[in-house]
Design a protein around this motif. Structure first.
Motif, short mmCIF file in Angstrom:
data_model
loop_
_atom_site.label_atom_id
_atom_site.label_comp_id
_atom_site.label_asym_id
_atom_site.label_seq_id
_atom_site.Cartn_x
_atom_site.Cartn_y
_atom_site.Cartn_z
N ASP A 46 124.36 43.58 43.33
CA ASP A 46 123.28 44.46 43.50
C ASP A 46 123.05 44.70 45.21
O ASP A 46 122.59 45.71 45.77
CB ASP A 46 122.23 44.66 42.90
CG ASP A 46 121.73 44.03 41.29
OD1 ASP A 46 122.34 45.17 40.76
OD2 ASP A 46 120.99 42.91 40.78
N LEU A 47 123.04 43.49 46.02
CA LEU A 47 122.80 44.09 48.08
C LEU A 47 124.32 44.82 47.95
O LEU A 47 124.08 45.59 49.13
CB LEU A 47 122.52 42.28 47.72
CG LEU A 47 123.06 42.02 49.76
CD1 LEU A 47 121.50 43.26 49.98
CD2 LEU A 47 122.12 41.11 49.27
N HIS A 48 124.97 44.23 47.08
CA HIS A 48 126.42 44.82 47.72
C HIS A 48 126.50 46.71 48.11
O HIS A 48 126.43 47.45 48.59
CB HIS A 48 127.52 44.69 47.70
CG HIS A 48 128.22 42.38 47.57
ND1 HIS A 48 128.80 42.52 48.53
CD2 HIS A 48 128.94 41.82 46.81
CE1 HIS A 48 128.73 41.31 48.59
NE2 HIS A 48 128.79 41.00 47.61
N ASN A 52 126.28 49.95 50.02
CA ASN A 52 127.30 50.54 50.32
C ASN A 52 128.86 49.68 50.22
O ASN A 52 129.33 50.44 51.53
CB ASN A 52 127.38 51.76 50.13
CG ASN A 52 128.38 53.06 49.52
OD1 ASN A 52 129.24 52.60 48.33
ND2 ASN A 52 128.40 53.93 50.35
N GLU A 53 128.86 48.43 50.50
CA GLU A 53 129.79 47.94 51.32
C GLU A 53 131.52 47.83 50.26
O GLU A 53 132.60 47.50 51.09
CB GLU A 53 129.39 46.38 51.05
CG GLU A 53 128.38 46.30 51.72
CD GLU A 53 128.00 44.90 52.33
OE1 GLU A 53 127.84 44.65 53.30
OE2 GLU A 53 127.96 43.99 50.96
N PHE A 54 130.99 48.40 49.41
CA PHE A 54 132.22 48.55 48.81
C PHE A 54 133.36 50.36 48.74
O PHE A 54 133.93 50.67 48.53
CB PHE A 54 132.62 48.63 47.29
CG PHE A 54 131.94 47.02 47.33
CD1 PHE A 54 133.01 45.59 47.68
CD2 PHE A 54 131.23 46.82 46.24
CE1 PHE A 54 132.84 44.56 47.61
CE2 PHE A 54 130.81 45.02 46.16
CZ PHE A 54 131.59 43.54 46.46
N GLY A 55 131.87 51.08 48.93
CA GLY A 55 131.84 52.63 49.11
C GLY A 55 131.73 53.13 47.57
O GLY A 55 132.07 52.62 46.45
N GLY A 56 132.06 54.13 47.68
CA GLY A 56 131.75 54.59 46.32
C GLY A 56 130.11 54.58 45.28
O GLY A 56 129.83 55.02 44.18
N ALA A 57 129.53 54.02 46.18
CA ALA A 57 127.90 54.17 45.43
C ALA A 57 127.26 55.26 45.49
O ALA A 57 127.71 56.35 45.90
CB ALA A 57 126.80 53.59 46.51
N MET A 58 126.72 55.18 43.86
CA MET A 58 126.79 56.45 43.54
C MET A 58 124.54 56.27 43.58
O MET A 58 124.09 55.69 43.48
CB MET A 58 126.45 56.83 42.25
CG MET A 58 128.19 57.37 42.24
SD MET A 58 128.66 56.90 40.15
CE MET A 58 128.13 58.20 39.50
#
Ligand code: NAP
Ligand code: ZN
Length: 349
Positions: A46-48, A52-58
């Protein structure tokens, strides 16, 4: 499609605080179950995602995927649940059901793309799926789990992600009597891994960077605990381990742990470092070592894990918080200041 408004906690942008918001859940399809959420765990994933640490968070993003509650309504053809049943939802809320992976009960690897409980494309409404930091959840009954009555509900919530994520590789790589299994990183996943690995009958060695967790690991059931920053202590474990489950959430040197394996041993990565990890060729070629990974577990295996935990009386060590404390909880999780999982009492919403 008809929708129903429900309360939630989420955020519109990366690194911005979470706040109360309203979201829409779909009206029940004929195989849908609606549950009132009682408790939801806070996982490092949830924190990552809120960072948006991996990119692509919506965005807007409503996290939460360790969800337990009570069934409040069922669609007209639901067979597995009735109103009032205890129920749980983990990471997976939909998949194609037809591909080889789904047929092998590995929905997490669905060829058409698994739908995760949050931050995944929502098939029916468009936009993103919204997670468990909310009042209710609506989901097809095939992805809803039964919670054994004997488990404390709040401390069982983390089993839905932390529990299955470590149970699955421990089982797949055959942890059990006669094996020495290392658990690397004692956070939400790691502390549950100690308990599950012990219940499987294996010898458990903990590797932690936190001096305070060395003693605590034994209370949690570990046979041995090693401060991984102490190279003298670490030397004693070279070529001693059959399997190491790596739950570390950040970049770290995995070669150190590959060198602790016996011949044919494996380091299994479940932690999701946003930065690339580097492997020295000799760490794997010497001793025919494997470096592999594992991602949560399928629905059938998640139910099996819940029943296993009920049989062995395993739940997480939790700090129960109100939803209004959520931003403070994320700051503390980032610092590793939680023993060992925050769980939100959703009655506070
Ligand atoms: P957590 O509670 O924050 O625990 C992570 C632990 O890793 C910390 O307690 C710490 O343990 C260790 N650690 C953190 N930073 C470190 C560093 N820089 N170097 C060395 N050790 C470090 O997190 P969690 O909820 O257990 O999740 C762990 C990871 O698994 C996250 O990346 C999460 O996204 C991922 N995850 C993956 C899956 C999957 O299916 N693969 C599922 C759920 C979560 P010590 O204090 O003992 O050193
Ligand atoms: Zn998780």
């Amino acid at each position: 499609m008809k929708t129903k408004n429900t309360k939630a906690y989420g955020t519109e942008a990366a690194n911005a605080p979470l706040h109360p918001m309203n979201i829409n859940r779909r009206e029940l399809l004929e195989h849908d179950v609606e549950m009132k959420i009682l408790y939801c765990g806070i996982c490092h994933s949830d924190l990552h995602q809120i960072k948006n640490e991996f990119g692509g968070a919506m965005f807007p993003l409503v996290p939460g995927h360790e969800i337990v509650g009570k069934v409040t309504r069922v669609g007209e053809h639901v067979e597995k649940f009735k109103v009032g049943d205890l129920a749980a939802i983990g990471c997976i809320v939909d998949s194609c059901g037809k591909c080889e992976n789904c047929k092998d009960d590995l929905e997490q690897f669905c060829d058409e793309g698994v739908t995760f409980s949050f931050n995944s494309p929502e098939k029916y409404l468009g936009g993103a799926t919204y997670g468990g930091f909310s009042e209710t959840y609506v989901c097809n009954e095939n992805y809803v789990l039964h919670v054994p009555e004997t488990l404390d509900l709040a401390s069982a919530a983390p089993l839905l992600c932390a529990g299955i994520t470590v149970y699955s590789p421990l089982k797949h790589w055959q942890a059990g009597p006669g094996k020495k299994v290392g658990i690397l990183g004692i956070g939400g996943l790691g502390h549950v891994a100690i308990k599950i690995a012990k219940a499987m009958g294996t010898h458990v060695v903990v590797f932690t960077t936190s001096p305070s967790k060395v003693e605590d690991a034994k209370r949690l059931g570990a046979d041995e605990a090693v401060l991984s920053t102490d190279s003298e202590q670490m030397k004693k474990y070279i070529r001693k381990m059959n399997l190491i489950i790596d739950t570390v959430s950040a970049k770290h040197d995995v070669n150190i742990y590959l060198n602790l394996l016996k011949h044919d041993g494996s380091v299994v990565l479940v932690g999701l470092s946003p930065e690339l990890l580097e492997i020295n060729a000799f760490s794997v070629v010497s001793g025919r070592h494997s470096f592999s990974g594992s991602n949560i577990g399928g629905i059938a295996e998640t139910q099996e894990m819940l029943d296993f935990c009920a049989k062995h009386n395993i739940t997480a060590d939790i700090e129960l918080i109100n939803v209004q404390q959520i931003n403070e909880a994320f700051v503390r999780l980032q610092k590793g200041d939680v023993k060992y999982r925050f769980v939100i009492d959703m009655a506070s919403l």
